[in-house]
Scaffold this motif. Structure first.
Motif, short mmCIF file in Angstrom:
data_model
loop_
_atom_site.label_atom_id
_atom_site.label_comp_id
_atom_site.label_asym_id
_atom_site.label_seq_id
_atom_site.Cartn_x
_atom_site.Cartn_y
_atom_site.Cartn_z
N ASP A 78 46.07 32.33 44.20
CA ASP A 78 46.44 33.07 45.51
C ASP A 78 47.19 34.28 45.05
O ASP A 78 47.49 34.99 46.05
CB ASP A 78 47.13 31.94 46.28
N ARG A 79 47.52 34.43 44.13
CA ARG A 79 48.34 35.75 43.70
C ARG A 79 47.38 36.99 43.34
O ARG A 79 48.11 37.97 43.27
CB ARG A 79 49.16 35.44 42.24
N CYS A 80 46.11 36.66 43.19
CA CYS A 80 45.21 37.77 42.82
C CYS A 80 45.01 38.62 43.82
O CYS A 80 44.77 38.29 45.18
CB CYS A 80 44.07 37.02 42.45
N ILE A 81 45.04 39.94 44.04
CA ILE A 81 44.90 41.05 44.75
C ILE A 81 43.67 42.01 44.71
O ILE A 81 43.74 42.84 45.15
CB ILE A 81 46.40 41.87 44.98
N ASP A 82 42.92 41.59 43.66
CA ASP A 82 41.60 42.25 43.31
C ASP A 82 41.99 43.81 43.15
O ASP A 82 41.08 44.62 43.50
CB ASP A 82 40.79 42.06 44.48
N LEU A 106 35.91 37.26 42.62
CA LEU A 106 35.35 36.94 43.69
C LEU A 106 36.36 37.18 44.99
O LEU A 106 37.23 36.89 44.90
CB LEU A 106 34.62 35.36 43.79
N GLU A 107 35.74 37.16 46.09
CA GLU A 107 36.43 37.08 47.40
C GLU A 107 35.93 36.11 48.36
O GLU A 107 34.79 35.91 48.31
CB GLU A 107 36.33 38.56 48.29
N HIS A 109 36.59 34.16 52.08
CA HIS A 109 37.34 34.12 53.46
C HIS A 109 37.47 32.73 53.98
O HIS A 109 36.70 32.05 54.18
CB HIS A 109 36.49 34.76 54.42
N ARG A 119 42.03 35.86 53.58
CA ARG A 119 41.47 36.30 52.41
C ARG A 119 42.01 35.70 50.98
O ARG A 119 43.25 35.35 50.91
CB ARG A 119 41.65 37.86 52.30
N ARG A 120 41.18 35.27 50.16
CA ARG A 120 41.60 34.87 48.87
C ARG A 120 40.79 35.35 47.84
O ARG A 120 39.40 35.41 47.91
CB ARG A 120 41.94 33.43 48.62
N PHE A 121 41.40 35.87 46.86
CA PHE A 121 40.56 36.35 45.67
C PHE A 121 40.61 35.45 44.50
O PHE A 121 41.58 34.66 44.36
CB PHE A 121 41.03 37.81 45.21
#
Lengths: 253, 138
Positions: A78-82, A106-107, A109, A119-121
């Motif tokens: 959940d900390r990933c911001i792509d 990956l993205e 929804h 959104r979660r990456f």
């Protein structure tokens, strides 16, 4: 009055879970509950939590770290911001060509109420499985599990480029490298960094958000060990049904 | 015959003028709404953060003066030229962190992907802008 109720409940007979509709069971499963009994003509259900199943300290995983060091990665997804700085660092460090990849993002929804989503990456990389399907599939034993570190490596000289391992990998984490004329994949930066005494992997070093925690799962003092063995933390692996027993774990918070 | 040609010319010029003016029509939403309706995208120090005026004006009820020009300069995206435009500053109560502190709005160190749209989201937006631009040219 309540004592009477308790006695009445205790006197009930379990009528068996066979007659419950599968939709209903599924609805409970989604809540994290398993129906274990049916009472009073289906009016009462006994349920237990199945939440523990997603924790890592299930017998399958706990204390079964046969490698020394047993390299592993925990992704606080959940900390990933792509920002893809990990991918860039990986490309540079390991000379990954533009058509290939050793790690990806990956993205997702995730639905959050009527017509809304968050959104979660989710970064993915080779899971360095304990039972790697790619190793089983390789006809020339070019890809193998390093007996010391557990890293899944490729011997470029033995690889015939048949791509059977690509098809076998549940995570799509292998590609054919045209320059090497062989399969290339993540080796936890073994060649480029770890074997030269550099720590951690290039991706973990490049991540500005602290998503990628890399370390030795067999060492109780390491952060990966502490995250994976935290009894209050939900930890999961990708596609557990493959039975590959991955060494890449996911968590949030 | 000459009059017909003149008429055609007038029509062509008219159409040309209309098409030329088309992109400015899409800006009209801004005049009506009273705030920029196009997405504000920050790409520094990393790609990418999306700021939506609509949510902040209509849902949060902010006025222009609440943020401009004390917290953010009016010029779109100019704040990212500041060297301290990063998460640390936000945690210290600067920039977005003036409100996003867990009291007025969700804290800056939570719900990362609400504002961070990533490289994927950024490229998607660019594509969208590009396709709307090229369709207005035809």
């Amino acid at each position: 009055m309540f004592k009477g109720f308790a006695d009445w409940v205790k006197s009930l007979k379990n009528e068996g879970v066979e007659h419950i509709a599968s939709e209903e069971r599924r609805a409970f499963l989604k809540l994290g509950l398993v129906i274990t009994g049916v009472y009073a003509g289906g009016k009462l259900l006994s349920v237990v939590s199945r939440v523990r199943e997603v924790y890592a300290d299930i017998p399958e995983y706990v204390d079964k770290y046969p490698y020394k060091p047993h390299y592993s990665m925990v992704l606080r997804t959940d900390r990933c911001i792509d920002c893809q700085l990990c991918m860039e660092a990986c490309r540079k460090t390991n000379h990954v060509p533009p058509y290939g990849w050793r790690t990806r993002i990956l993205e997702q929804h995730l639905p959050s109420g009527e017509g809304q989503w968050t959104r979660r990456f989710m970064p993915i990389l080779c899971n360095h499985c304990n039972e790697p399907p790619c190793v089983r599939a390789c006809p020339t034993r070019a890809t193998y599990k390093d007996p010391e570190t557990g890293i899944v490596k490729v011997n470029v000289k033995k690889c015939i480029g048949c791509k059977t391992c690509m098809a076998a990998c549940p995570y799509d984490m292998r590609y054919f490298n045209e320059e090497k004329r062989a399969i290339d994949k993540c080796d936890f930066c073994w060649e480029s960094r770890l074997s030269k005494g550099k720590f951690p992997t290039a991706c973990a070093k490049a991540c500005p958000a602290g998503v990628r925690i890399f370390g030795d799962l067999a060492d109780p003092n390491s952060r990966v060990y502490q995250l994976v063995h935290d009894p209050y933390r939900a930890i999961w692996v990708l596609r557990p049904s493959m039975g590959a027993r991955p060494n890449v774990f996911y968590t949030i918070n | 015959m000459k009059r017909n040609i003149l008429l055609l010319l007038v029509i062509f010029v008219g159409i040309g003028f209309l098409l030329h003016a088309w992109p400015s029509f899409s800006q009209e939403g801004e005049e009506e709404a009273g705030y920029p309706t196009y997405p504000i995208i920050f790409t520094k120090p990393l790609k990418a953060v999306l700021f939506d005026h609509k949510v902040h004006v209509e849902k949060a009820g902010l006025s222009c003066e609440d943020c401009h020009e004390d917290i953010f300069k009016m010029e779109a995206g100019s704040t990212q030229q500041n060297e301290d435009f990063n998460m640390d500053s936000l945690y210290k109560g600067k920039y977005c962190g003036v409100c996003h502190n867990g009291e007025m709005a969700f804290a800056s160190n939570t719900r990362c992907a609400s504002c961070h749209i990533g490289v994927m989201g950024y490229e998607r937006l660019l594509k969208k802008q590009h396709s709307s631009e090229s369709s207005s040219e035809h």
